[in-house]
Design an enzyme around this catalytic site. Structure first.
Site, PDB file in Angstrom:
ATOM      1  CE1 TYR A 103      -4.017   1.861   0.371  1.00  0.00           C
ATOM      2  CE2 TYR A 103      -3.337   2.472   2.577  1.00  0.00           C
ATOM      3  CZ  TYR A 103      -4.205   2.608   1.516  1.00  0.00           C
ATOM      4  OH  TYR A 103      -5.261   3.472   1.616  1.00  0.00           O
ATOM      5  NE  ARG A 167      -6.508  12.193  -5.879  1.00  0.00           N
ATOM      6  CZ  ARG A 167      -6.563  11.203  -4.973  1.00  0.00           C
ATOM      7  NH1 ARG A 167      -5.673  10.208  -4.962  1.00  0.00           N
ATOM      8  NH2 ARG A 167      -7.523  11.176  -4.092  1.00  0.00           N
ATOM      9  CE  LYS A 185      -6.984   3.097  -1.491  1.00  0.00           C
ATOM     10  NZ  LYS A 185      -7.219   3.953  -0.342  1.00  0.00           N
ATOM     11  CD  GLU A 256      -9.109   4.574  -3.628  1.00  0.00           C
ATOM     12  OE1 GLU A 256      -9.976   4.005  -2.952  1.00  0.00           O
ATOM     13  OE2 GLU A 256      -8.428   5.520  -3.198  1.00  0.00           O
ATOM     14  CG  ASP A 257      -6.531   7.153  -5.884  1.00  0.00           C
ATOM     15  OD1 ASP A 257      -7.194   7.604  -4.927  1.00  0.00           O
ATOM     16  OD2 ASP A 257      -5.381   6.695  -5.746  1.00  0.00           O
ATOM     17  CG  ASP A 279     -11.119   4.829  -0.142  1.00  0.00           C
ATOM     18  OD1 ASP A 279     -11.538   4.814   1.022  1.00  0.00           O
ATOM     19  OD2 ASP A 279      -9.944   4.578  -0.448  1.00  0.00           O
ATOM     20  CG  ASP A 280      -9.735   8.940  -3.224  1.00  0.00           C
ATOM     21  OD1 ASP A 280      -8.705   8.698  -2.593  1.00  0.00           O
ATOM     22  OD2 ASP A 280     -10.072   8.304  -4.242  1.00  0.00           O
ATOM     23  CG  ASN A 426      -1.274   8.920   1.267  1.00  0.00           C
ATOM     24  OD1 ASN A 426      -0.586   8.982   2.267  1.00  0.00           O
ATOM     25  ND2 ASN A 426      -2.564   8.620   1.306  1.00  0.00           N
TER      26      ASN A 426
HETATM   27  N1  LIG Z   1      -4.780  10.088   4.004  1.00  0.00           N
HETATM   28  C1  LIG Z   1      -5.685   9.551   3.234  1.00  0.00           C
HETATM   29  O1  LIG Z   1      -6.354   8.578   3.585  1.00  0.00           O
HETATM   30  C2  LIG Z   1      -5.927  10.141   1.891  1.00  0.00           C
HETATM   31  C3  LIG Z   1      -5.047  11.009   1.321  1.00  0.00           C
HETATM   32  N2  LIG Z   1      -5.314  11.526   0.092  1.00  0.00           N
HETATM   33  C4  LIG Z   1      -4.312  12.391  -0.488  1.00  0.00           C
HETATM   34  O2  LIG Z   1      -4.817  13.697  -0.601  1.00  0.00           O
HETATM   35  C5  LIG Z   1      -4.137  14.356  -1.643  1.00  0.00           C
HETATM   36  C6  LIG Z   1      -5.155  15.161  -2.429  1.00  0.00           C
HETATM   37  O3  LIG Z   1      -6.105  14.334  -3.032  1.00  0.00           O
HETATM   38  P1  LIG Z   1      -7.342  14.994  -3.838  1.00  0.00           P
HETATM   39  O4  LIG Z   1      -8.042  15.950  -2.972  1.00  0.00           O
HETATM   40  O5  LIG Z   1      -8.164  13.939  -4.412  1.00  0.00           O
HETATM   41  O6  LIG Z   1      -6.501  15.685  -5.000  1.00  0.00           O
HETATM   42  P2  LIG Z   1      -6.695  17.000  -5.842  1.00  0.00           P
HETATM   43  O7  LIG Z   1      -5.588  17.032  -6.811  1.00  0.00           O
HETATM   44  O8  LIG Z   1      -8.081  17.096  -6.323  1.00  0.00           O
HETATM   45  O9  LIG Z   1      -6.504  18.163  -4.762  1.00  0.00           O
HETATM   46  C7  LIG Z   1      -5.310  18.778  -4.453  1.00  0.00           C
HETATM   47  C8  LIG Z   1      -5.625  20.139  -3.891  1.00  0.00           C
HETATM   48  O10 LIG Z   1      -4.407  20.750  -3.481  1.00  0.00           O
HETATM   49  C9  LIG Z   1      -4.383  22.058  -3.994  1.00  0.00           C
HETATM   50  N3  LIG Z   1      -3.034  22.565  -4.187  1.00  0.00           N
HETATM   51  C10 LIG Z   1      -2.172  22.292  -5.190  1.00  0.00           C
HETATM   52  N4  LIG Z   1      -1.056  23.022  -5.030  1.00  0.00           N
HETATM   53  C11 LIG Z   1      -1.216  23.767  -3.932  1.00  0.00           C
HETATM   54  C12 LIG Z   1      -0.412  24.741  -3.269  1.00  0.00           C
HETATM   55  N5  LIG Z   1       0.798  25.059  -3.710  1.00  0.00           N
HETATM   56  N6  LIG Z   1      -0.901  25.307  -2.138  1.00  0.00           N
HETATM   57  C13 LIG Z   1      -2.113  24.974  -1.690  1.00  0.00           C
HETATM   58  N7  LIG Z   1      -2.919  24.074  -2.275  1.00  0.00           N
HETATM   59  C14 LIG Z   1      -2.472  23.473  -3.384  1.00  0.00           C
HETATM   60  C15 LIG Z   1      -5.127  21.980  -5.306  1.00  0.00           C
HETATM   61  O11 LIG Z   1      -5.518  23.288  -5.684  1.00  0.00           O
HETATM   62  P3  LIG Z   1      -6.413  23.574  -6.983  1.00  0.00           P
HETATM   63  O12 LIG Z   1      -7.790  23.111  -6.597  1.00  0.00           O
HETATM   64  O13 LIG Z   1      -6.325  25.053  -7.116  1.00  0.00           O
HETATM   65  O14 LIG Z   1      -5.814  22.815  -8.088  1.00  0.00           O
HETATM   66  C16 LIG Z   1      -6.274  21.078  -4.900  1.00  0.00           C
HETATM   67  O15 LIG Z   1      -7.305  21.798  -4.295  1.00  0.00           O
HETATM   68  C17 LIG Z   1      -3.407  13.269  -2.424  1.00  0.00           C
HETATM   69  O16 LIG Z   1      -2.030  13.323  -2.087  1.00  0.00           O
HETATM   70  C18 LIG Z   1      -3.976  11.996  -1.906  1.00  0.00           C
HETATM   71  O17 LIG Z   1      -3.031  10.952  -1.903  1.00  0.00           O
HETATM   72  C19 LIG Z   1      -6.465  11.255  -0.592  1.00  0.00           C
HETATM   73  C20 LIG Z   1      -7.361  10.373  -0.070  1.00  0.00           C
HETATM   74  C21 LIG Z   1      -7.117   9.694   1.170  1.00  0.00           C
HETATM   75  C1  LIG Z   2      -5.172   6.797   0.640  1.00  0.00           C
HETATM   76  C2  LIG Z   2      -5.807   7.217  -0.577  1.00  0.00           C
HETATM   77  O1  LIG Z   2      -6.895   6.754  -0.899  1.00  0.00           O
HETATM   78  C3  LIG Z   2      -5.186   8.205  -1.399  1.00  0.00           C
HETATM   79  O2  LIG Z   2      -4.145   8.737  -1.023  1.00  0.00           O
HETATM   80  O3  LIG Z   2      -5.734   8.497  -2.467  1.00  0.00           O
HETATM   81 MG   LIG Z   3      -7.343   7.173  -2.914  1.00  0.00          MG
END
Ligand SMILES: NC(=O)C1=CN([C@@H]2O[C@H](COP(=O)(O)OP(=O)(O)OC[C@H]3O[C@@H](n4cnc5c(N)ncnc54)[C@H](OP(=O)(O)O)[C@@H]3O)[C@@H](O)[C@H]2O)C=CC1
Ligand SMILES: CC(=O)C(=O)O
Ligand SMILES: [Mg+2]
Length: 601
Positions: A103, A167, A185, A256-257, A279-280, A426
């Protein structure tokens, strides 16, 4: 043309050939001599007779010889595809060590390299999931029929994880290479919550990629084209989902993603039609709420006094914040508008406000600030001084966004309460900060959780060992899948997800609470998954969503102590917990036990 011969035996079909019982050579050394004779294995395996623990020790020894995490990933993948039972014995016996390989973070690297390592992940005859190209979605029934023919009878999938690779973690659009994520997963579904590994189906929608690096890679294994426009994407996805749910009614589907607009779009389109969840958005929301409930108990100020700054407003950030709002409303009786006003978001253009001057994506509108007057903060540093947050949540994919300066300021700003810092992106190469940094720059006061596991930290001055929380949806999607498989709800509602958060936060042991930890230790994940799944089943029955009469009757005969509470509180009865636990798949202890159903021993 040769005349047809009446009553000639039919040519073996793919189904007939692949469902022939295979000689269990990989477990052969664990078979007693008489069984080998009965199975015509004599002379085909070495003569020593050993038990599964010896096989496990050998596999662990081999794992340790691998020089890099990617090599370990490849070795484990091969093992899973050749000896499922041994693989899960190894995983469950060494979960803390192996989870980061199958993972996050290693799975991220495996995805980036997927086209290069694919042939070495499994023997050629293994079918490890479905690869559905965009130009074949009209043939989805044929694809599913091929899959059905490749699996033994009775192994129809009951749980699937689907991505289109657009993504993958914080690594962006990896196209078909994203297949590593559904595969990973589903291994956690099995390891953490005891789903039947033979009934899990990873799917990648091979709909192209917008990343030139992969389109230009001569070894890339996906279709070589850019991603389709929205209309084509949704039409193609609909064909796949219709085909799947027709072939496997009641299948539980985890999205997912997907990139954020499609993650929200698919959830909205399907959440009331089929048994699915994202999931996200929902899984991450649920798991972070659980950690947050624990954090605000420890922080030292009332819940309503928190000021929560999110960095990142994608599917994960917005999904988490919405869960937190629900919690503040339901649990702390804060009116929704006031609860919402406790949140600020920074995206790539700064703080999200209604008068920032750009057209906000739909999913950002709910949290846009209206009270900023002329103030616009262009980045996190400015936002931090403007908001003076008690909690800083990173879902931004920006490595080291929580710099020494940001963390030091979080500590200075929060003199009355312990600062909450959750770098949740991540894999590790995208995490906003490490545990060590968060501890060091907050004078060890931080309440911490990260998406990827970080090492424990010993406070130099006191020698005290601190364990970081892993705020990762792996604590919730496996029990959600297990609960869904058992209770068979018609759909996954927000209140079911809320009950899951509450139950996860209830799973912390007294010792974990005393040490200030926000999540249960990963070594206990089977135990906590059973508890969370039991809470899920109770809530599904309570809401009238469950369709499985056994669980409806069991819950009604054994209500949770708080069955009359209006708020889903994640409680369950012992009777339900016992039954849930008994239905969790576990690897066999011996070759006889493993082969018993086939051999009728
Ligand atoms: N811990 C966990 O269980 C999980 C972790 N994650 C992690 O969360 C992260 C984001 O996922 P997700 O929301 O789907 O992805 P997205 O790509 O949709 O979101 C990323 C966000 O970060 C913003 N961003 C990019 N650059 C900057 C910056 N320099 N300063 C501030 N904000 C910035 C983007 O802005 P803009 O909207 O303007 O492009 C966007 O809003 C990933 O790394 C994923 O692995 C996801 C799911 C589960
Ligand atoms: C953990 C997870 O689902 C993610 O980083 O997208
Ligand atoms: Mg995910």
């Amino acid at each position: 043309m040769a005349p047809a011969i009446k009553n000639a035996p039919a040519a073996p079909t793919a189904a007939a050939t692949t469902t022939q019982p295979k000689k269990p050579l990989s477990i052969g050394t664990a078979l007693p001599y008489e069984t080998r004779t009965a199975m015509h294995l004599k002379g085909l395996v070495p003569s020593a007779v050993e038990d599964f623990s010896a096989q496990e020790a050998r596999a662990y020894e081999q794992l340790k010889t691998k020089g890099t995490d990617l090599e370990k990933y490849i070795f484990l993948s091969w093992l899973r595809n050749t000896n499922l039972n041994l693989f899960y014995r190894l995983v469950l016996g060494n979960l803390k060590e192996i989870a980061p390989i199958i993972y996050t973070p290693t799975v991220g690297q495996a995805c980036q390299e997927f086209s290069h390592i694919y042939p070495f992940l499994a023997p050629p005859s293994s079918v490890d999931g479905l690869y559905i190209p965009l130009n074949e979605v009209d043939n989805i029934d044929e694809i599913i029929a091929n899959y059905r023919a490749s699996i033994p009878e009775g192994c129809e999938p009951e749980t699937t994880v689907i991505t289109d690779g657009s993504r993958i973690l914080g690594l962006g659009d990896l196209g078909m290479n994203g297949m590593g994520i559904p595969v990973g997963k589903l291994q956690l579904y099995v390891a953490a919550a005891g789903l039947d590994p033979t009934r899990c189906l990873p799917i990648v929608l091979d709909f192209g990629t917008d990343t030139p690096k992969y389109l230009d890679d001569p070894l890339y294994l996906g279709i070589r084209q850019k991603r389709p426009e929205d209309a084509e994407f949704y039409a193609a996805t609909e064909k796949v989902l219709n085909g799947l749910t027709k072939a496997f009614p009641g299948i539980f589907i985890q999205f997912e993603d997907f990139n954020t607009p499609h993650a929200f779009g698919l959830l909205e389109q399907w959440r009331n039609k089929i048994l699915c969840f994202n999931d996200d958005i929902q899984g991450t929301g649920s798991v972070i709420l659980a950690g947050f409930i624990s954090a605000i108990k420890l922080a030292g100020i009332p819940a309503r006094d928190h000021r929560i700054l999110f960095v990142g407003a994608g599917s994960a950030g917005v999904g988490v914040a919405k869960q937190l709002v629900d919690y503040l409303v339901l649990e702390h009786n804060i009116p929704e508008d006031e609860a919402k006003a406790m949140f600020w978001f920074v995206d790539s253009r700064g703080i999200i406000t209604s008068n920032r001057g750009d057209k906000l994506a739909d999913h950002k509108v709910y949290f846009a600030r209206h009270d900023n007057g002329d103030t616009q903060c262009k980045d996190l540093e400015e936002a931090l001084e403007y908001v003076k947050p008690t909690a800083l949540i990173g879902l931004s994919t920006i490595y080291k966004a929580f710099s020494e300066r940001i963390l030091t300021r979080m500590n200075e700003i929060n003199t009355k309460a312990r600062p909450i810092v959750f770098p949740l992106s991540n894999p590790k190469t995208k995490a906003e900060c490490t545990f060590e940094e968060a501890m060091r720059y907050t004078n060890n006061r931080v309440l911490f959780a990260s998406g990827t596991a970080f090492p424990e930290y010993t406070i130099p001055e006191t020698g005290e060992l601190r364990v970081p929380g892993q705020g990762n949806n792996m604590y919730v999607f496996p029990p959600i899948g297990l609960g869904a498989k058992l209770a068979k709800p018609t759909k996954i509602t927000d209140s079911l997800i809320f009950a899951v958060s509450r139950s996860l936060s209830n799973t912390l042991s007294q010792e974990e609470i005393a040490r200030g930890e926000l999540y249960p230790r990963i070594e206990r994940i089977r135990e906590t998954s059973a508890q969370v799944a039991a809470a899920f089943v109770h809530q599904a029955v309570r809401e009238g969503l469950a369709q499985d009469q056994y669980w409806i009757d069991l819950v009604n005969a054994n209500p949770a102590s708080s069955a009359t509470s209006e708020i889903p509180d994640g409680t369950y009865s012992q009777a339900v917990l016992e039954q849930v636990s008994q239905r969790m798949w576990a690897p066999a202890e011996s070759a006889q036990q493993l082969l018993a159903p086939k051999l009728k021993l």
